[in-house]
Write an enzyme that holds these catalytic residues in place. Structure first.
Site, PDB file in Angstrom:
ATOM      1  N   GLU A   1      -2.078   6.632 -14.506  1.00 50.66           N
ATOM      2  CA  GLU A   1      -1.747   5.313 -13.489  1.00 50.66           C
ATOM      3  C   GLU A   1      -1.783   4.397 -14.633  1.00 50.66           C
ATOM      4  OE1 GLU A   1      -5.129   5.571 -10.536  1.00 50.66           O
ATOM      5  OE2 GLU A   1      -4.911   3.399 -10.788  1.00 50.66           O
TER       6      GLU A   1
ATOM      7  N   ASP B   1      -9.894  -6.395  -9.996  1.00 52.31           N
ATOM      8  CA  ASP B   1     -10.533  -6.108 -11.062  1.00 52.31           C
ATOM      9  C   ASP B   1     -11.695  -6.546 -11.608  1.00 52.31           C
ATOM     10  OD1 ASP B   1      -8.657  -3.611 -11.702  1.00 52.31           O
ATOM     11  OD2 ASP B   1      -7.350  -5.354 -12.077  1.00 52.31           O
TER      12      ASP B   1
END
Ligand code: PLP
Lengths: 261, 402
Positions: free
Chosen positions: A49, A60
């Site tokens: 990924e 994030d």
């Protein structure tokens, strides 16, 4: 086309399931991110990924934020994403998915992005801030090009939304293990086990669990019920502190969690 | 369809919900609670009573002839949101969302803030309703709006200085969203402007539209006619949509939004999102956006923390696209001059944000001429900006700086 589904199925036949590794493109440099990704695959990561650095990464945590900010400061451009995919797929057999926030794709042009990703040998897209309800243009482009489209499902998703994620996804559904953002955690939530059960009731061919996984023991635990385990921040942290060898070593360690005893 | 009847999630091509799936349940819950509250006369009555006995509504209007003499002789009328409790229009929205927080049974609220006015309003409502409160504020803004940081802390809120990215409002929103994704079971996000994912643009607008509803009647009572033009500053766009909304279907009334032009829209240092941006996705909605070719958000600049934002609410993008409202940039220098002019001619010190609307009005008045009446939203007072103004105009004693 090299997509994620067949590899995940094969790894569930021959092992406990698939190990999926995340790294951002361009961190610490474009070349090193390519080397690190290749090292992950050589050490037992089954699916890659690749994250595209973005100015406003709301999903994030601090580790990935720091890495992607550095990549942007070093001059990351979207075209580097396609270049990284091409260089990695030339050297490994692993399917390579791009993980990206939605605005860069919109600005590049959804169809053009899909065409260039497919041409580079990419497997598809994971879209953390795009829900199926808003994804009509992307679903059509993925349909046309044969790319995987991985949508997220969360513990708080209603049954109707779980069905929607399953219907819209190709390759696998990304099961968010816990309520939160990326970052290593000491225990991966029980909520993940329930969520994966709900996804399979809704007919998901494959569910992979991510957010908070950082050890081989956690990989093994997740693969008891899921088809794949996704590791991000722990690998980025290893790369940040010990370079490509450390990232490769952590991948080898994590891959032990996929083995049948 | 009447323009005023437009609801979310989409305003033409703009709006939507571009957020992680983890937030959808919370957005649905909030949207459903809001839809029920809208139909509940008890909710409306409670909010109206808070407006009357806590905020000080209705806010007055003030005609400012000595200022207007510099605006081509047009009549200039200020809607005095600066007189609200806590010092700006932000409290109108916060009280509505705090009441909703109680309805959905959450005990913790979070908010982003730029100038600190939305943070102060949220901390105030948290004190009033006994809620835990965390405010995210870019580190740059905690420095230039230090007074408001102290106010929030005194009110019992935790203020987190956000060090990521450009360390301004956009990064504070990112951090608040991360908190919300993590703590959504206990926490409600009180969003401060008409941007963000549905239902925020519609809901925040509805809590702010009282500004225009009051002002429309007040101007009619004072002048016997509707104004020629309505002016407001635009950061995310909440005070602007608040005063525009009642006039949307009055086609003879021109609507002007003034964006932060910073050091000039031909430099890289501005926050003129509609003037210089193009459509994209940020913070949960499709709208105009300052961005580079790759879709990376460009850092904005404005002397005013509350306007220093590279996005704008989707309803404004739509009003611009259909030509119903006009958006223009105003530079830092023009805004500061207008701030001083209103202060010297009328004894009213506006917030630097609101001073952008005043500067725009000076220009507009000269264009429209002496027969025009311009209604201006004075969205906040300037107390919080005294340090910036004192530095800008060199008002501190040279021997004893500060
Ligand atoms: C007094 C004042 N006016 C305007 C704004 C800008 O926000 P909006 O465009 O949502 O009204 C702010 C934001 O902090 C403010 O404090």
């Amino acid at each position: 086309m090299r997509t994620a589904g067949p590899v995940i199925r094969r790894r569930n036949d021959e092992a406990n399931g698939a190990l999926i590794g995340y790294l951002p493109v361009g961190f610490p440099t474009l070349d090193e991110s390519v080397e690190a990704a290749v090292a992950l695959v050589e050490n037992g990561v089954d699916v890659l990924e690749l994250g595209l650095p973005y100015s406003d990464p709301v999903m994030d945590g601090p580790v990935i934020q720091a890495a992607t900010q550095q990549a942007l400061a070093n001059g990351f451009r979207l075209t580097h994403g396609f270049e990284a995919v091409r260089r990695i797929t030339e050297r490994t057999d692993a399917p390579v998915l791009i993980m990206t926030y939605w605005n860069p794709v919109v600005q590049y042009g959804v169809d053009r992005f899909a065409d260039d990703l497919a041409a580079a040998g990419g497997a598809g897209l994971i879209t953390p801030d795009l829900i199926p309800d808003e994804a009509g243009e992307w679903i059509a482009a993925a349909e046309r090009t044969g790319l995987d489209r991985v949508f997220l499902a969360a513990p708080t998703s209603s049954d109707a939304r779980i069905r929607r994620a399953v219907d819209a996804s190709r390759g696998f559904v990304y099961a968010v293990s816990t309520m939160g953002i990326t970052g290593a955690r000491t225990d991966v939530d029980q909520a993940a086990r329930q969520l994966v059960a709900r996804l399979s009731d809704a007919g998901a061919p494959a569910s992979c669990v991510g957010l908070g996984i950082s050890t081989a023991a956690q990989v093994a635990e997740v693969l008891e019920y899921a088809d794949g385990a996704i590791v991000g921040s722990a690998l980025v942290n290893a790369l940040a502190t010990g370079g490509v060898p450390a990232a490769g070593a952590l991948a080898a360690e994590l891959a032990r969690g996929t083995r049948r005893e | 369809m009447a323009l005023r009847a437009q609801t979310g999630p989409y305003f033409g091509d703009f709006g939507g919900r571009f957020v992680p799936e983890s937030l959808i349940a919370a957005l649905d819950e909030l949207g459903e609670a809001y839809d029920l509250a809208k139909l509940d006369p008890g909710f409306g009555a409670e909010l109206a009573e808070l407006g009357r006995s806590y905020t000080g509504r209705p806010s007055i209007i003030t005609e400012v002839p000595r200022f207007a003499a510099h605006a081509g002789g047009a009549r200039v009328i200020l809607k005095r949101e600066d007189l609200n409790h806590t010092g700006s229009h932000k409290i109108n929205n916060v009280l509505g969302q705090a009441l909703l927080t109680k309805r959905i049974g959450k005990t913790r609220v979070i908010a982003e803030t730029g100038a600190g006015q939305h943070g102060v309003a949220t901390a105030t409502a948290a004190a009033l309703f006994g809620l835990d409160c965390v405010i995210y504020m870019g580190e740059v803004d905690t420095e230039r709006q230090a007074l408001n940081v102290a106010r929030m802390r005194l009110l019992g809120a935790e203020v987190v200085a956000v060090k990521a990215g450009s360390r301004t409002l956009k990064d504070a929103i990112n951090e608040a969203m991360r908190d919300w994704v993590t703590n959504v079971a206990t926490t409600n996000y009180i969003f401060g402007t008409v941007a963000g994912p549905h239902p925020f643009p519609e809901m925040v607008r509805d809590f702010q539209k009282i500004i225009g509803e009051e002002a429309r009647q007040q101007v009619l009572d004072l002048t016997g006619a509707l104004p020629t033009a309505v002016a407001a500053c635009v950061g995310g766009g909440s005070n602007a949509i608040g005063i525009f909304h009642a006039f949307l279907d009055d086609t003879d009334v021109a609507l002007y939004g003034f964006e932060a032009g910073g050091e000039g829209v031909d430099t890289e240092r501005h926050a003129a999102t509609i003037t210089r941006g193009r459509p994209g996705v940020l913070h949960g909605a499709r709208s105009y956006l300052l961005q580079d070719d790759d879709g990376q958000t460009i850092e904005s600049h404005s002397i005013s923390a509350g306007l220093d934002y590279p996005g704008v609410g989707p309803e404004h993008s739509w009003l611009s696209a259909i030509g119903r409202a006009t958006y223009r940039p105003v530079t830092d220098a023009a805004a500061m001059n207008a701030l001083r002019l209103l202060t010297r001619t009328e004894g009213i010190i506006p917030a630097i944000e609101s001073a952008h609307a005043l500067a725009g009005t000076l220009e507009l008045g000269r264009e429209l001429g002496p027969d025009a009446t311009i209604l201006v939203n004075l969205s906040g007072r300037g107390d919080k900006d005294m340090d910036t103004a004192a530095t800008y105009f060199e008002l501190y004693d040279q021997e004893n700086p500060k």
